[in-house]
Design a protein around this motif. Structure first.
Motif, mmCIF file in Angstrom:
data_model
loop_
_atom_site.group_PDB
_atom_site.id
_atom_site.type_symbol
_atom_site.label_atom_id
_atom_site.label_comp_id
_atom_site.label_asym_id
_atom_site.label_seq_id
_atom_site.Cartn_x
_atom_site.Cartn_y
_atom_site.Cartn_z
ATOM 1 N N ASN A 39 0.829 -1.210 0.000
ATOM 2 C CA ASN A 39 0.000 0.000 0.000
ATOM 3 C C ASN A 39 0.865 1.262 0.000
ATOM 4 O OD1 ASN A 39 1.056 0.014 2.552
ATOM 5 N ND2 ASN A 39 -0.874 0.400 3.608
ATOM 6 N N VAL A 40 2.100 1.142 -0.491
ATOM 7 C CA VAL A 40 3.027 2.260 -0.439
ATOM 8 C C VAL A 40 2.474 3.492 -1.165
ATOM 9 C CG1 VAL A 40 4.328 1.540 -2.487
ATOM 10 C CG2 VAL A 40 5.441 2.959 -0.737
ATOM 11 N N ALA A 41 1.705 3.290 -2.241
ATOM 12 C CA ALA A 41 1.147 4.439 -2.974
ATOM 13 C C ALA A 41 0.142 5.201 -2.111
ATOM 14 C CB ALA A 41 0.483 3.957 -4.267
ATOM 15 N N LEU A 42 -0.649 4.465 -1.333
ATOM 16 C CA LEU A 42 -1.584 5.119 -0.424
ATOM 17 C C LEU A 42 -0.830 5.846 0.684
ATOM 18 C CD1 LEU A 42 -3.147 2.554 -1.752
ATOM 19 C CD2 LEU A 42 -4.781 2.928 0.095
ATOM 20 N N GLN A 43 0.275 5.247 1.115
ATOM 21 C CA GLN A 43 1.105 5.829 2.177
ATOM 22 C C GLN A 43 1.727 7.149 1.726
ATOM 23 O OE1 GLN A 43 4.177 3.085 3.397
ATOM 24 N NE2 GLN A 43 5.351 4.634 4.498
ATOM 25 N N LEU A 44 2.086 7.230 0.443
ATOM 26 C CA LEU A 44 2.809 8.406 -0.061
ATOM 27 C C LEU A 44 1.900 9.458 -0.681
ATOM 28 C CD1 LEU A 44 5.857 6.650 -1.787
ATOM 29 C CD2 LEU A 44 5.782 7.705 0.478
ATOM 30 N N ALA A 45 0.627 9.121 -0.905
ATOM 31 C CA ALA A 45 -0.257 10.018 -1.657
ATOM 32 C C ALA A 45 -0.379 11.397 -1.022
ATOM 33 C CB ALA A 45 -1.644 9.374 -1.797
ATOM 34 N N ARG A 46 -0.656 11.465 0.284
ATOM 35 C CA ARG A 46 -0.836 12.769 0.928
ATOM 36 C C ARG A 46 0.433 13.611 0.861
ATOM 37 N NH1 ARG A 46 -4.490 14.893 4.583
ATOM 38 N NH2 ARG A 46 -5.519 12.868 4.777
ATOM 39 N N PRO A 47 1.622 13.083 1.296
ATOM 40 C CA PRO A 47 2.819 13.936 1.203
ATOM 41 C C PRO A 47 3.197 14.284 -0.229
ATOM 42 C CG PRO A 47 3.382 11.703 1.938
ATOM 43 C CD PRO A 47 1.904 11.812 2.002
ATOM 44 N N ALA A 48 2.812 13.414 -1.199
ATOM 45 C CA ALA A 48 3.133 13.708 -2.598
ATOM 46 C C ALA A 48 2.141 14.695 -3.203
ATOM 47 C CB ALA A 48 3.138 12.423 -3.418
ATOM 48 N N GLY A 49 1.002 14.891 -2.542
ATOM 49 C CA GLY A 49 -0.014 15.793 -3.083
ATOM 50 C C GLY A 49 -0.659 15.261 -4.342
ATOM 51 N N GLN A 50 -0.731 13.932 -4.471
ATOM 52 C CA GLN A 50 -1.309 13.317 -5.657
ATOM 53 C C GLN A 50 -2.233 12.171 -5.228
ATOM 54 O OE1 GLN A 50 1.036 12.909 -9.230
ATOM 55 N NE2 GLN A 50 2.884 13.485 -8.116
ATOM 56 N N PRO A 51 -3.203 11.796 -6.066
ATOM 57 C CA PRO A 51 -4.070 10.666 -5.743
ATOM 58 C C PRO A 51 -3.258 9.370 -5.661
ATOM 59 C CG PRO A 51 -4.968 11.964 -7.551
ATOM 60 C CD PRO A 51 -3.561 12.434 -7.335
ATOM 61 N N PRO A 52 -3.667 8.434 -4.791
ATOM 62 C CA PRO A 52 -2.940 7.160 -4.659
ATOM 63 C C PRO A 52 -2.787 6.421 -5.985
ATOM 64 C CG PRO A 52 -4.536 7.388 -2.898
ATOM 65 C CD PRO A 52 -4.784 8.518 -3.834
ATOM 66 N N ILE A 99 11.091 -9.427 -10.519
ATOM 67 C CA ILE A 99 9.665 -9.101 -10.598
ATOM 68 C C ILE A 99 9.173 -9.336 -12.022
ATOM 69 C CG2 ILE A 99 7.962 -7.241 -10.469
ATOM 70 C CD1 ILE A 99 9.493 -6.116 -8.122
ATOM 71 N N ARG A 100 8.126 -10.151 -12.148
ATOM 72 C CA ARG A 100 7.585 -10.472 -13.468
ATOM 73 C C ARG A 100 6.543 -9.469 -13.920
ATOM 74 N NH1 ARG A 100 5.514 -14.894 -12.230
ATOM 75 N NH2 ARG A 100 3.285 -14.479 -12.376
ATOM 76 N N ASP A 101 5.665 -9.022 -12.999
ATOM 77 C CA ASP A 101 4.588 -8.114 -13.404
ATOM 78 C C ASP A 101 4.086 -7.371 -12.169
ATOM 79 O OD1 ASP A 101 1.324 -8.414 -15.010
ATOM 80 O OD2 ASP A 101 2.828 -6.809 -15.071
ATOM 81 N N VAL A 102 3.487 -6.201 -12.400
ATOM 82 C CA VAL A 102 2.888 -5.398 -11.329
ATOM 83 C C VAL A 102 1.538 -4.899 -11.836
ATOM 84 C CG1 VAL A 102 3.104 -3.379 -9.844
ATOM 85 C CG2 VAL A 102 5.150 -4.683 -10.482
ATOM 86 N N VAL A 103 0.498 -5.121 -11.038
ATOM 87 C CA VAL A 103 -0.851 -4.706 -11.393
ATOM 88 C C VAL A 103 -1.373 -3.777 -10.306
ATOM 89 C CG1 VAL A 103 -3.225 -5.472 -11.810
ATOM 90 C CG2 VAL A 103 -1.301 -6.838 -12.656
ATOM 91 N N VAL A 104 -1.966 -2.659 -10.720
ATOM 92 C CA VAL A 104 -2.559 -1.715 -9.774
ATOM 93 C C VAL A 104 -4.027 -2.072 -9.600
ATOM 94 C CG1 VAL A 104 -3.068 0.699 -9.278
ATOM 95 C CG2 VAL A 104 -0.950 0.091 -10.488
ATOM 96 N N THR A 105 -4.461 -2.226 -8.354
ATOM 97 C CA THR A 105 -5.872 -2.550 -8.079
ATOM 98 C C THR A 105 -6.408 -1.637 -6.992
ATOM 99 O OG1 THR A 105 -5.286 -4.226 -6.422
ATOM 100 C CG2 THR A 105 -5.560 -4.982 -8.681
ATOM 101 N N GLY A 106 -7.752 -1.596 -6.909
ATOM 102 C CA GLY A 106 -8.407 -0.834 -5.859
ATOM 103 C C GLY A 106 -8.017 0.626 -5.889
ATOM 104 N N PRO A 107 -7.865 1.227 -4.722
ATOM 105 C CA PRO A 107 -7.553 2.666 -4.649
ATOM 106 C C PRO A 107 -6.102 2.981 -4.975
ATOM 107 C CG PRO A 107 -7.665 1.737 -2.444
ATOM 108 C CD PRO A 107 -8.108 0.653 -3.384
ATOM 109 N N GLY A 108 -5.266 1.937 -5.171
ATOM 110 C CA GLY A 108 -3.870 2.203 -5.481
ATOM 111 C C GLY A 108 -2.907 1.152 -4.942
ATOM 112 N N PHE A 109 -3.401 -0.070 -4.710
ATOM 113 C CA PHE A 109 -2.523 -1.139 -4.258
ATOM 114 C C PHE A 109 -1.672 -1.634 -5.425
ATOM 115 C CE2 PHE A 109 -3.938 -1.687 -0.013
ATOM 116 C CZ PHE A 109 -5.292 -1.375 0.004
#
Length: 323
Positions: free
Chosen positions: A47-60, A77-87
Motif C-alpha cells: 500500500n506504499v502508494a496510499l502511504q505516499l499520496a498525501r505527502p506527494a499531493g497526488q491521488p494514490p 519481478i515479473r509483473d505489477v498490477v494496480v488494483t483498488g484505490p492504489g494497491f
C-alpha cells in the motif's frame, strides 16, 4: 525473493521516482509487503502508494502508476498490477516451475529424497578406534554412504582412517537422541560438548529447533486435514526454504563422499531455521477459506518436514510427531 528483499526493492523504486522528479516525497524508512487482499492478485501487495499520496499531493492511483514502471523493471519481478484505490500487486519471477518440481519430487520420494548412485559399487572401509564418538560417526556414515549406492565395512585396527576428536566424557546420560546429536553435529576436528544444553527445549538448542520444526510441520498438516484441505505443490515465494531443500541432495552426497555426518546435521539446522518462520503462513486465518496458495504452502512445509525426518533418521535420531 523474500518479503524483506521485496520491501527493499519497493523502497528502491520510490527512491528512483524521487530522483527522477516524478515524486516529491521523503523516502520512507520501510514499506510493508503482504499477501494480496480481496480483489488483489500476484504474490505480494503493498500500500506504499496510499502511504505516499498525501505527502506527494497526488491521488494514490497516480502514485501507484508512477511507481509501477520502476518495479516492473526490477530484477525478480515479473509483473505489477494496480488494483483498488492504489494497491501495487506484485508477481515474482521465482522460477515457479522449478520450485514446484522440487517440492513434488520430495513428496514423491519421501525419505529417499536426495538418494543417488554416485558411490554405486564402491566399498568404503572405515577403520576406527575403540572410542564412543568414532563408533557413532561410523554408524552414521554407513547409512549416509548407503544413500549414494555405496557400502561400508567397519573395522577396528590400524591404520585408522576415521578418528574424530573423542568426547570428553560419556554422552549416554544425555539420552539416545541428544547423545547422537552431541557427537555428530560438531565437525570431526572439534571436541563435542557433552552438556545438558542439548536437552533444553528452547531456540538456543539446534537439536530442539530441528525436531521442533518437524513436529510443527506435522501439527500444521493435521490441522489442515481438520480444515478439509491437503497439500498441492505450486508457486510459493519462499526462496530460503526452497534453496535449503534443493541443496539437500548435494549436502547428502558431500556427507557421503567426505564421511561427514556433521555436514548433514548442520544442514538440517538450516532447513529448520528457514521453515519455522514460514509455518504461521500456511493455514487460513479467521474467516479465510483454504486456497491454492494455502495448499502450495502446505506442500512446501510438508516437503521440509520430509527432509528433516529423513535427515534425522540417517543420523540415528528420532523425528517426533509431537514435541
Amino acid at each position: 525473493m523474500t518479503p524483506v528483499e521485496l520491501s527493499r526493492t519497493v523502497l528502491h523504486a520510490v527512491r528512483r521516482a524521487v530522483e527522477q522528479g516524478e515524486l516529491s516525497v521523503t523516502v520512507p524508512e520501510r514499506v510493508v509487503v503482504s499477501e494480496p487482499g480481496p480483489g488483489g492478485c500476484g504474490d505480494f501487495a503493498t500500500n506504499v502508494a496510499l502511504q505516499l499520496a498525501r505527502p506527494a499531493g497526488q491521488p494514490p492511483l497516480r502514485v501507484a502508476e508512477i511507481l509501477r514502471p520502476y518495479l516492473v523493471g526490477a530484477e525478480g519481478i515479473r509483473d505489477v498490477v494496480v488494483t483498488g484505490p492504489g494497491f501495487l500487486n506484485i508477481s515474482l519471477d521465482e522460477q515457479a516451475d522449478v520450485a514446484e518440481g522440487v517440492v513434488r519430487d520430495i513428496l514423491e520420494c519421501g525419505g529417499r529424497y536426495g538418494y543417488g548412485s554416485g558411490l554405486a559399487g564402491e566399498v568404503v572401509v572405515l577403520r576406527v578406534p575403540y572410542e564412543a564418538r568414532a563408533e557413532v560417526v561410523a554408524d552414521a556414515v554407513v547409512r549416509i554412504v548407503g544413500t549414494q549406492g555405496g557400502r561400508c565395512e567397519v573395522e577396528h585396527g590400524e591404520p585408522v582412517n576415521l578418528r574424530p576428536v573423542p568426547a570428553p566424557e560419556d554422552p549416554a546420560p544425555l539420552g539416545a537422541d541428544a547423545a547422537q546429536w552431541a557427537l555428530l553435529h560438531p565437525a570431526p576436528h572439534d571436541r563435542p560438548r557433552i552438556t545438558a544444553d542439548h536437552l533444553v527445549q528452547r531456540e538456543s538448542n539446534p537439536l530442539f529447533r530441528v525436531r521442533y520444526a518437524h513436529a510443527r510441520v506435522r501439527a500444521v498438516s493435521r490441522n489442515a486435514g481438520r480444515l478439509g484441505f491437503s497439500a498441492e505443490p505450486g508457486p510459493v515465494p519462499a526462496r530460503e526454504i526452497l534453496t535449503a531443500l534443493s541443496d539437500y541432495p548435494r549436502i547428502l552426497t558431500a556427507a557421503a563422499t567426505h564421511r561427514g555426518p556433521d555436514r548433514l546435521a548442520r544442514h538440517l539446522v538450516t532447513v529448520a531455521d528457514a521453515v519455522l518462520p514460514f509455518l504461521p503462513t500456511v493455514l487460513p486465518r479467521g474467516e479465510e477459506k483454504p486456497s491454492a496458495a494455502h495448499r502450495a504452502r502446505l506442500a512446501l512445509a510438508e516437503a521440509a518436514g520430509t527432509v528433516l525426518a529423513g535427515g534425522l533418521s540417517l543420523l540415528g535420531i528420532d523425528a517426533p510427531e509431537h514435541l
